[in-house]
Design a protein around this motif. Structure first.
Motif, PDB file in Angstrom:
ATOM      1  N   LYS A  32       3.511  -3.006  28.578  1.00  9.59           N
ATOM      2  CA  LYS A  32       3.643  -2.952  27.115  1.00  9.59           C
ATOM      3  C   LYS A  32       5.112  -2.929  26.703  1.00  9.59           C
ATOM      4  CE  LYS A  32       2.512  -2.340  22.781  1.00  9.59           C
ATOM      5  NZ  LYS A  32       2.004  -3.516  22.030  1.00  9.59           N
ATOM      6  N   THR A  42       7.129  -6.387  25.426  1.00 10.90           N
ATOM      7  CA  THR A  42       7.607  -6.322  24.037  1.00 10.90           C
ATOM      8  C   THR A  42       9.120  -6.497  24.000  1.00 10.90           C
ATOM      9  OG1 THR A  42       5.781  -4.859  23.394  1.00 10.90           O
ATOM     10  CG2 THR A  42       7.706  -4.900  21.950  1.00 10.90           C
ATOM     11  N   ASN A  85       8.641   1.563  21.960  1.00 10.91           N
ATOM     12  CA  ASN A  85       7.365   2.167  22.337  1.00 10.91           C
ATOM     13  C   ASN A  85       7.493   3.306  23.345  1.00 10.91           C
ATOM     14  OD1 ASN A  85       5.323   0.652  20.820  1.00 10.91           O
ATOM     15  ND2 ASN A  85       6.032  -1.112  21.981  1.00 10.91           N
ATOM     16  N   LEU A 102       5.233   6.367  23.330  1.00 14.30           N
ATOM     17  CA  LEU A 102       3.868   6.336  23.854  1.00 14.30           C
ATOM     18  C   LEU A 102       3.717   7.194  25.105  1.00 14.30           C
ATOM     19  CD1 LEU A 102       3.024   2.538  23.374  1.00 14.30           C
ATOM     20  CD2 LEU A 102       2.073   4.470  22.089  1.00 14.30           C
ATOM     21  N   HIS A 141       4.227   7.745  17.702  1.00 19.06           N
ATOM     22  CA  HIS A 141       5.147   7.285  18.751  1.00 19.06           C
ATOM     23  C   HIS A 141       6.458   6.681  18.223  1.00 19.06           C
ATOM     24  CE1 HIS A 141       3.251   3.224  18.347  1.00 19.06           C
ATOM     25  NE2 HIS A 141       4.400   2.779  18.802  1.00 19.06           N
ATOM     26  N   HIS A 179       6.633  -0.483  13.235  1.00 16.82           N
ATOM     27  CA  HIS A 179       5.229  -0.693  12.858  1.00 16.82           C
ATOM     28  C   HIS A 179       5.060  -0.869  11.347  1.00 16.82           C
ATOM     29  CE1 HIS A 179       2.685  -0.648  16.399  1.00 16.82           C
ATOM     30  NE2 HIS A 179       3.456   0.279  16.925  1.00 16.82           N
ATOM     31  N   ASP A 185       5.834  -6.796  19.248  1.00 14.68           N
ATOM     32  CA  ASP A 185       4.881  -5.758  19.632  1.00 14.68           C
ATOM     33  C   ASP A 185       3.444  -6.191  19.335  1.00 14.68           C
ATOM     34  OD1 ASP A 185       4.421  -3.021  20.581  1.00 14.68           O
ATOM     35  OD2 ASP A 185       3.825  -2.588  18.534  1.00 14.68           O
TER      36      ASP A 185
END
Length: 200
Positions: free
Chosen positions: A34, A38, A64, A67, A91, A115, A140
């Motif tokens: 991930k 990204t 990220n 996370l 996160h 985000h 992402d």
């Protein structure tokens, strides 16, 4: 931005990030994919659009990192409950706090807003945030779309492009010429990814 980076040893931070990515691959392989993918997509977008801020390239990977603190929810075999999603939504805040403590102020800002959406429907309902964060958001989202989940196969390239870029075709935050360039980047990443998967 130059004044900010006078206080940052970018070469050291890149080496630290490289070591961190290696550690993730050993101990958190799903999260490694991930974060690493990204970061790769964000880097490709940045280079295609001529982004010259070094902290942007760090943020593509670090966005990220929070996370790590939300348990195993991201690899759950079904959709998250509202309470679980509320935990996961923290996160970007956790990533930003970590990066600020490292002295990476711009990196923290880009990560915090990654985000958000141009229509203000993102995690924190912000509509005024750095364009660099939007590039990382695109990376992402696309990474998530083309990655198989326990509850669904990966999306096709057509589905992934639509899910990733439709928001940016309807708003002026990113110039449409840039959107077209980003689509080329996403398609190139997709082809590279599938070539790698076919070799496995």
């Amino acid at each position: 931005m130059k004044d900010i980076n006078k206080e940052v040893d970018i070469a050291f931070e890149k080496k630290f990030l490289d070591d961190f990515i290696v550690m993730l691959k050993l101990y958190k392989p799903y999260l490694h994919d991930k974060i690493n993918q990204t970061g790769v997509i964000s880097t490709m977008i940045g280079k295609a659009l001529g982004v010259d801020e070094p902290q942007y390239y760090l943020a593509g990977y670090y966005a990220n990192v929070g996370l790590l603190a939300v348990g195993n929810f991201i690899n759950k075999g079904e959709h998250l409950s509202d309470d679980e999603f509320a935990v996961v939504k923290r996160h970007p805040v956790l990533a930003a706090e970590y990066l600020e403590r490292k002295g990476l102020k711009l990196c923290a800002d880009f990560s915090y807003y990654h985000h958000e959406k141009p229509d203000g429907s993102g995690y924190f309902k912000e509509s005024n945030y750095p364009k660099e964060a939007a590039y990382i958001n695109i990376a992402d989202v696309f990474q998530g779309c083309v990655t198989p989940k326990p509850y669904r196969p990966p999306l096709t390239i057509r589905e992934a492009i639509k899910a990733t870029l439709d928001d940016y075709r309807s708003y002026i935050m990113i110039d449409q010429n840039e959107v077209a360039e980003i689509e080329k980047v996403l398609r190139a990443f997709y082809e590279t990814l599938w070539k790698l998967l076919r070799k496995k």
